[in-house]
Scaffold this active site. Structure first.
Site, PDB file in Angstrom:
ATOM      1  N   HIS A 195      -7.417  -3.719   9.917  1.00 43.26           N
ATOM      2  CA  HIS A 195      -8.608  -4.471   9.633  1.00 43.26           C
ATOM      3  C   HIS A 195      -9.314  -4.481  10.909  1.00 43.26           C
ATOM      4  CE1 HIS A 195      -6.570  -6.378   6.229  1.00 43.26           C
ATOM      5  NE2 HIS A 195      -6.494  -5.402   5.965  1.00 43.26           N
TER       6      HIS A 195
ATOM      7  N   HIS B 278     -13.096  -3.977   4.142  1.00 43.01           N
ATOM      8  CA  HIS B 278     -11.733  -4.208   4.112  1.00 43.01           C
ATOM      9  C   HIS B 278     -11.031  -3.617   5.530  1.00 43.01           C
ATOM     10  CE1 HIS B 278      -7.768  -3.780   1.778  1.00 43.01           C
ATOM     11  NE2 HIS B 278      -7.519  -3.930   3.270  1.00 43.01           N
TER      12      HIS B 278
ATOM     13  N   GLU C 266       0.832  -1.255  -0.035  1.00 35.94           N
ATOM     14  CA  GLU C 266       0.028  -0.128   0.073  1.00 35.94           C
ATOM     15  C   GLU C 266       0.852   1.176   0.087  1.00 35.94           C
ATOM     16  OE1 GLU C 266      -3.041  -0.079  -0.510  1.00 35.94           O
ATOM     17  OE2 GLU C 266      -3.899  -2.064   0.034  1.00 35.94           O
TER      18      GLU C 266
ATOM     19  N   GLU D 223     -17.627  10.985  23.163  1.00 35.53           N
ATOM     20  CA  GLU D 223     -16.307  11.393  22.756  1.00 35.53           C
ATOM     21  C   GLU D 223     -16.102  11.447  21.260  1.00 35.53           C
ATOM     22  OE1 GLU D 223     -12.890   8.888  23.317  1.00 35.53           O
ATOM     23  OE2 GLU D 223     -14.313   7.067  23.104  1.00 35.53           O
TER      24      GLU D 223
ATOM     25  N   HIS E 186      -3.023   1.755   8.369  1.00 32.93           N
ATOM     26  CA  HIS E 186      -4.497   1.038   7.912  1.00 32.93           C
ATOM     27  C   HIS E 186      -4.428  -0.373   8.408  1.00 32.93           C
ATOM     28  CE1 HIS E 186      -6.787  -1.318   5.442  1.00 32.93           C
ATOM     29  NE2 HIS E 186      -5.826  -2.143   5.056  1.00 32.93           N
TER      30      HIS E 186
HETATM   31 ZN   LIG Z   1      -5.625  -4.162   4.222  1.00 31.93          ZN
END
Ligand SMILES: [Zn+2]
Length: 275
Positions: free
Chosen positions: A142, A211, A116, A170, A140
């Site tokens: 999951h 994702h 990525e 919050e 990133h």
């Molecule tokens: Zn991922």
């Protein structure tokens, strides 16, 4: 100075491990990157290897020219970072045009930076510009409950933001600009990188449908805390939706306005619609 003794490396390793312990990094899932400060680069310069060839990034990021990033390796497991950082993470240098990079430290067993990388660098580029250089971390992960919600909520920023804001007091304070949504896309390429970076002009968090989360922040604490808050809110929402279809009571637009006043945050009006 020994790279592994630097504070930013320590913080990076800790964040990888914290994410794994949350259950957000099964197998080789997820990736993390950090834009080094110039004084950090100065301190470690003598320990870097500048002999590797430059390679194409797959994105153009001229405002990141000559910057250094610490990033997770492609196919590497977050759970292994704490055990053997040098094998699983890497420092890369961007060339003078912002189109190529080279590995200058780490990945001792071979390999490449995260698949990525175009998404990370394109989003660093946007965030560096819109925050005047304040944001340094892109993450990133999951996150289970956010992913679950992308199957049952409309893939609409207005709906997601409002639902998550209502779930925990919050939330509007932690992400007052709301959350962007990317529909399902093939990960790892320039297309998802561009779609996400368009959202990052406005938001600090984007959800990749089915994702996970993609988010940005000033440091490790704020960025991890942001992902953690969004996912915690999603977990409560999943529980609420599992108990009954509709909420019996909730936090209202007027409540949000009172909250914004007391906490001195500016909430985007687009999320304060009447239902
Ligand atoms: Zn991922």
């Amino acid at each position: 100075m020994d790279i592994l003794e630097m504070n930013f490396v320590d913080g990076f390793i800790r964040m990888c491990n914290d994410g794994f312990l949350q259950g957000w990094h099964e197998r080789n899932g997820g990736n993390l990157s950090y834009r080094l400060k110039s004084d950090e680069v100065e301190l470690i310069k003598d320990s870097l290897n500048f002999t590797n060839e430059f390679e194409k990034i797959g994105a153009k990021v001229p405002n990141l020219a000559n910057e250094f990033f610490l990033v997770t390796g492609s196919g590497k497991y977050f759970r292994n970072v704490i055990i053997n950082p040098e094998e699983n993470i890497t420092i890369i240098q961007i060339d003078g045009t912002g189109e190529e990079y080279r590995v200058v430290w780490g990945l001792t067993d071979g390999g490449r930076p995260t698949s990525e990388l175009p998404s990370h660098l394109l989003n660093h580029s946007v965030k560096k510009r819109v925050t005047n250089g304040k944001h340094r971390v892109i993450y990133h992960c999951h996150t289970t409950n956010i992913i679950a919600l992308t199957f049952v909520l409309p893939l609409d920023s207005k709906v997601f933001t409002r639902e998550l804001w209502e779930i925990a007091t919050e939330c509007p304070v932690v992400f007052p600009d709301g959350i962007g949504i990317v529909g399902w896309m093939v990960p790892g390429g320039e297309k998802i990188a561009i779609a996400t970076s368009e959202l990052m002009e406005k938001y600090d968090v984007a959800i990749w449908s089915h994702h996970g989360i993609f988010c940005s922040g000033e440091d490790f604490d704020l960025t991890f805390g942001l992902a953690d808050t969004v996912e915690k809110s999603a977990e409560i929402l999943v529980k609420v939706l599992s108990i009954r279809r509709n909420k019996l009571q909730t936090i209202t637009p007027n409540n949000f306005k009172e909250l914004a006043k007391d906490f001195n945050v500016k909430l985007s009006q687009e999320f304060l619609y009447e239902k």
